[in-house]
Design an enzyme around this catalytic site. Structure first.
Site, PDB file in Angstrom:
ATOM      1  N   SER A 106     -10.786   7.348  -2.926  1.00 13.97           N
ATOM      2  CA  SER A 106     -11.756   8.135  -2.760  1.00 13.97           C
ATOM      3  C   SER A 106     -13.200   7.469  -3.295  1.00 13.97           C
ATOM      4  O   SER A 106     -14.011   8.133  -3.982  1.00 13.97           O
ATOM      5  CB  SER A 106     -11.632   9.560  -3.222  1.00 13.97           C
ATOM      6  OG  SER A 106     -10.569  10.118  -2.511  1.00 13.97           O
ATOM      7  N   HIS A 132       0.852  -1.277  -0.074  1.00 15.94           N
ATOM      8  CA  HIS A 132       0.025   0.044   0.055  1.00 15.94           C
ATOM      9  C   HIS A 132       0.782   1.311  -0.154  1.00 15.94           C
ATOM     10  O   HIS A 132       1.841   1.242   0.487  1.00 15.94           O
ATOM     11  CB  HIS A 132      -0.883  -0.090   1.274  1.00 15.94           C
ATOM     12  CG  HIS A 132      -2.049   1.048   0.911  1.00 15.94           C
ATOM     13  ND1 HIS A 132      -1.844   2.378   1.524  1.00 15.94           N
ATOM     14  CD2 HIS A 132      -3.297   0.930   0.596  1.00 15.94           C
ATOM     15  CE1 HIS A 132      -2.737   3.003   1.158  1.00 15.94           C
ATOM     16  NE2 HIS A 132      -3.860   2.106   0.860  1.00 15.94           N
ATOM     17  N   GLU A 143       1.036   3.740   1.348  1.00 12.50           N
ATOM     18  CA  GLU A 143       1.001   4.305   2.894  1.00 12.50           C
ATOM     19  C   GLU A 143       2.318   3.635   3.682  1.00 12.50           C
ATOM     20  O   GLU A 143       3.085   3.991   4.248  1.00 12.50           O
ATOM     21  CB  GLU A 143      -0.164   4.316   3.791  1.00 12.50           C
ATOM     22  CG  GLU A 143      -1.148   5.384   3.443  1.00 12.50           C
ATOM     23  CD  GLU A 143      -2.573   5.168   3.598  1.00 12.50           C
ATOM     24  OE1 GLU A 143      -2.698   4.353   4.532  1.00 12.50           O
ATOM     25  OE2 GLU A 143      -3.379   6.088   2.769  1.00 12.50           O
ATOM     26  N   GLY A 148      -8.147   9.380   0.405  1.00  9.07           N
ATOM     27  CA  GLY A 148      -8.511  10.172   1.478  1.00  9.07           C
ATOM     28  C   GLY A 148      -8.514  11.428   0.909  1.00  9.07           C
ATOM     29  O   GLY A 148      -8.649  12.432   1.932  1.00  9.07           O
TER      30      GLY A 148
HETATM   31  P1  13P Z   1      -9.924   5.962   0.686  1.00 15.61           P
HETATM   32  O1  13P Z   1     -10.826   5.285   0.005  1.00 15.61           O
HETATM   33  O2  13P Z   1     -10.047   6.795   1.959  1.00 15.61           O
HETATM   34  O3  13P Z   1      -9.451   7.315  -0.130  1.00 15.61           O
HETATM   35  O4  13P Z   1      -8.725   5.138   0.683  1.00 15.61           O
HETATM   36  C1  13P Z   1      -8.371   4.528  -0.310  1.00 15.61           C
HETATM   37  C2  13P Z   1      -7.160   3.398   0.051  1.00 15.61           C
HETATM   38  O5  13P Z   1      -6.132   3.892   0.483  1.00 15.61           O
HETATM   39  C3  13P Z   1      -7.579   2.129   0.228  1.00 15.61           C
HETATM   40  O6  13P Z   1      -6.441   1.205   0.422  1.00 15.61           O
END
Ligand code: 13P
Length: 253
Positions: A215, A100, A102, A176
């Protein structure tokens, strides 16, 4: 073109949200899915690590599968704080998200490490969801497809199959933020991923599921899920509440 149309997967990535009481959302989702009757897609929730076991026990035999958000590449050993794919399998996880953005950003994970984690998932008998996606800077520089090609090349191994691997395209700038690429832009990237998969895995490349993430919400799910080569969604914020998540799943009902 694709001979076999992959069964869509709608996956919720809860990230670092939710306590054990949040299992009520899984139960509520299950009730909605039961009422809906035939559900033509797979549904997955990936809660934080401490909840995986309890959620998997609750969801056993239902229409919701439970997965995790990361794993270590090794089977066991001196890796304080880490969890192996075998441990996830042992407590009932069916999928694990790897790479991911992140984790790539916060933990400096490289594509080589992501590949090792995906291989660990396969070793344990778990499906790996391999994430790729460009940053806003890369996008503005016109490098989106180049970045995706390189991430796919580095994160996938020759033995990967449509059965043990799912690809998730998540533009980092759409995560996000409430911003999403246009359906045309999503179509372009997904077609590119499909082409890369076909080049590497032959006809099996057509059977891989390619999820869109960033999103996704009930109001845009139908439009995004109808884009060619989009075989489901990886959902963050809107997967935390059963009502919203079901609203997204409803794009397939
Ligand atoms: P959002 O749907 O909150 O934008 O996050 C997407 C995401 O990173 C799913 O792994």
């Amino acid at each position: 073109m694709a001979a076999r149309k992959p069964k869509p997967l709608v996956a919720g990535n809860w990230k670092m949200n939710g306590l054990k009481a949040s299992v009520k959302e899984v139960n509520a989702l299950n009730a909605k899915l039961k009422k809906a009757g035939r559900v033509p897609c797979e549904v997955l929730i990936c809660p934080p690590m401490p909840s995986v076991q309890a959620f998997a026990a609750k969801a056993k035999g239902t229409k919701v599968a439970i997965g995790a958000q990361d794993c270590h590449a090794n089977l066991s050993g001196a890796h304080t704080g880490d969890v192996s794919a075998e441990m996830l399998k042992d407590v009932g996880a069916k999928f694990v998200i790897v790479g991911h953005s992140e984790r790539r950003a916060d933990h400096g994970e490289t594509s080589a490490e992501v590949k090792a984690k995906a291989l660990a998932a396969h070793r344990a008998g778990i499906t790996a969801i391999v994430c790729v996606g460009e940053t806003e800077k890369e996008r503005d520089a016109g490098d989106t497809l180049k970045v995706i090609t390189s991430q796919l090349k580095g994160s996938l191994d020759d033995g990967f199959t449509a059965k043990n691997t799912v690809i998730a395209y998540e533009p980092v700038w759409a995560i996000g933020t409430g911003r999403t690429p246009t359906p045309e832009d999503v179509a372009k990237v997904h077609a590119h991923i499909r082409k890369r998969l076909a080049a590497r895995f032959g006809s099996d490349g057509d059977a891989f599921r390619i999820l869109y993430g960033g999103s996704v919400k009930p109001s845009n799910a139908e439009e995004l899920m109808s884009v060619p080569n989009v075989n489901g969604a990886l959902v963050g914020g809107a997967s935390l509440k059963a009502t919203d998540f079901f609203g997204i799943i409803s794009a397939y009902l």
